[in-house]
Structures are given as C-alpha cells and as structure tokens.
Design a protein around this motif. Structure first.
Motif, short mmCIF file in Angstrom:
data_model
loop_
_atom_site.label_atom_id
_atom_site.label_comp_id
_atom_site.label_asym_id
_atom_site.label_seq_id
_atom_site.Cartn_x
_atom_site.Cartn_y
_atom_site.Cartn_z
N PHE A 73 0.82 -1.20 0.00
CA PHE A 73 0.00 0.00 0.00
C PHE A 73 0.86 1.26 0.00
O PHE A 73 0.48 2.27 -0.58
CB PHE A 73 -0.94 -0.02 1.21
N LEU A 74 2.00 1.21 0.64
CA LEU A 74 2.89 2.35 0.62
C LEU A 74 3.26 2.73 -0.80
O LEU A 74 3.39 3.89 -1.16
CB LEU A 74 4.18 2.03 1.39
N LEU A 75 3.46 1.71 -1.63
CA LEU A 75 3.88 1.96 -3.00
C LEU A 75 2.72 1.81 -3.98
O LEU A 75 2.92 1.58 -5.16
CB LEU A 75 5.02 1.00 -3.37
N SER A 76 1.52 1.97 -3.49
CA SER A 76 0.33 1.82 -4.31
C SER A 76 -0.28 3.14 -4.72
O SER A 76 -1.47 3.21 -4.99
CB SER A 76 -0.73 1.00 -3.56
N ILE A 77 0.50 4.21 -4.76
CA ILE A 77 -0.12 5.52 -4.89
C ILE A 77 0.21 6.20 -6.21
O ILE A 77 0.19 7.40 -6.32
CB ILE A 77 0.28 6.40 -3.71
N ALA B 163 -6.00 3.38 -6.38
CA ALA B 163 -4.55 3.26 -6.52
C ALA B 163 -4.08 1.84 -6.26
O ALA B 163 -3.20 1.32 -6.97
CB ALA B 163 -3.86 4.21 -5.56
N ILE B 164 -4.65 1.19 -5.26
CA ILE B 164 -4.28 -0.19 -4.94
C ILE B 164 -4.57 -1.10 -6.13
O ILE B 164 -3.73 -1.91 -6.53
CB ILE B 164 -5.04 -0.67 -3.69
N GLU B 165 -5.76 -0.96 -6.68
CA GLU B 165 -6.13 -1.79 -7.82
C GLU B 165 -5.18 -1.58 -8.99
O GLU B 165 -4.80 -2.52 -9.69
CB GLU B 165 -7.56 -1.49 -8.23
N LYS B 166 -4.78 -0.33 -9.19
CA LYS B 166 -3.91 -0.03 -10.33
C LYS B 166 -2.52 -0.62 -10.15
O LYS B 166 -1.97 -1.23 -11.07
CB LYS B 166 -3.81 1.48 -10.52
N LEU C 15 1.78 -4.72 -11.27
CA LEU C 15 2.74 -5.72 -10.83
C LEU C 15 2.48 -7.07 -11.50
O LEU C 15 3.42 -7.77 -11.89
CB LEU C 15 2.69 -5.86 -9.31
N LYS C 16 1.23 -7.45 -11.64
CA LYS C 16 0.90 -8.71 -12.29
C LYS C 16 1.29 -8.68 -13.76
O LYS C 16 1.80 -9.65 -14.31
CB LYS C 16 -0.58 -9.02 -12.13
N THR C 17 1.06 -7.54 -14.40
CA THR C 17 1.40 -7.40 -15.81
C THR C 17 2.90 -7.54 -16.04
O THR C 17 3.34 -8.10 -17.05
CB THR C 17 0.92 -6.03 -16.35
#
Length: 221
Positions: free
Chosen positions: A22-26, A46-49, A54-56
């Motif tokens: 979450f820290l790096l989810s922004i 932001a989390i969803e993005k 990362l999965k991509t």
C-alpha cells in the motif's frame, strides 16, 4: 549483513512487507489543483492499479529486477512524503547532520525503500486488500491529516490490520508512516538507525547504507 541490515530485514519480513504493497500503491494519487478527493476513494483505485501493474510485469522481476525497481520508484516516490519519513526516521541525528550528510541520507533512504520492498511487492501481486475506511483514533484528525485502516492477508494467510498515516501536501495526499498492529515503520527504523549511529557514528552509518544499496543493485537483489 551488518546489524542495521539484519534488524530492518527481520522487521520487514515479519511485519512491514504486506504494508509496503500500500505504501507503493499511490501512482494514481496525482490530483488536479483544487479540493483533493476523498483519500479512501483515491487509495482504493490506486491499490487496484498498482497490483494490476505488478501482475502485468511479473516476468520482469525474474529477467531484470533493477528495471522493476525503477518502475516502482517512478510510480511511488513522487507521491510518498519521503523527506518527512526520512527526517522522522533519523530523528535527532537529522538536526545535527550537515547539509552534505542530509543530502547523502535522503538519497540512500529512498534507495533503501525501493530496493528493500520491490521484491515483496512482486510476491504480493495477488493480494486482495480490503479498505476499511478512515480511522483517526491512530492520530489527530484534521483537514490536512488522516489515517486509513486496511485489512490484508500476510504470506501465511493470516489477516493483518494496518493503518496508513496520511498528510495533505499541495492538495495531494501522501503517506508519512505505516502502522501494523501497533508497530510503526518509522519508529522501528528510527530505533535501528539510532542504535547504529550511536555505535559507529553518522558518517559510518551513511557509508554502510550506501554500500548495502550498491551491493543490492550489483547482485540484482
């Protein structure tokens, strides 16, 4: 691995690794001028993005971890209150540091954040976090400060509650600390940094931190 690296590595593995998702989810936090959006809504998007990103790029970690670290840095650093986090982590030693020492520390602190947590972000790419809304019991609430509460499963499948401490900087919400079940990332880093600096001095501490970052980049850790 010296004492500071050992302490922070152990804390990261057991407590802070899921929090850094979450820290790096922004990356989606950039806001137009005017009234900032609700931080709960912004964070959820932001989390969803970032997890989708990362999965991509999951194959990238195996092929070129340094490129993945660069991707994480580009997405996250502009929206983290890194200077504030760095100052809070260094505490009294920041006040006594020279301008040159501060410059080195800020640079290496940013490198430390990225190189320590990129691997874990990759491992947690399949995480399904749950946003629980605001919880200002963790700190003072105002128009420029708030705390978000989240729930996530750790690597053992256990539920973990974490709190993100946010501050508003130029109409953008930025993270200044993460608290996981009563344990603060900033406070933990401060304790480890303080112990090392008291033992060997600020210059030696900065040299060790730089060496650790350089070694990690060379070894593609």
């Amino acid at each position: 691995m010296n004492k500071i690296a050992s302490i922070l590595h152990q804390k990261s593995i057991t407590i802070f690794l899921p929090a850094m998702v979450f820290l790096l989810s922004i990356t989606a936090w950039a806001q137009p001028a005017g009234t900032p959006k609700d931080p709960v809504v912004v964070m959820q998007a932001a989390i969803e993005k970032v997890l989708a990103q990362l999965k991509t790029n999951e194959a990238l970690y195996q092929e070129n971890p340094e490129q993945l670290r660069a991707l994480v840095a580009e997405s996250a650093l502009p929206y983290l209150a890194t200077t504030r986090m760095a100052q809070l982590s260094l505490a009294k030693h920041w006040r006594s540091a020279s301008a040159q020492q501060r410059e080195v520390y800020l640079r290496e602190f940013q490198r430390y954040l990225i190189r320590t947590y990129t691997k874990t972000l990759y491992l947690y790419r399949n995480t399904q976090p749950e946003m629980l809304g605001r919880d200002n019991k963790m700190g003072n609430s105002s128009e420029s400060k708030t705390t978000l509460k989240m729930r996530v499963n750790n690597e053992r499948g256990e539920q973990v509650i974490l709190f993100l401490r946010l501050e508003l900087h130029q109409q953008e919400w930025k993270i200044v600390d993460v608290n996981v079940e009563g344990i603060s990332l900033v406070v933990t880093a401060r304790g480890a940094f303080d112990e090392e600096i008291n033992r060997i001095g600020l210059d030696a501490f900065l040299q060790h931190l730089t060496e650790q970052n350089n070694q990690a980049a060379t070894n593609h850790e």
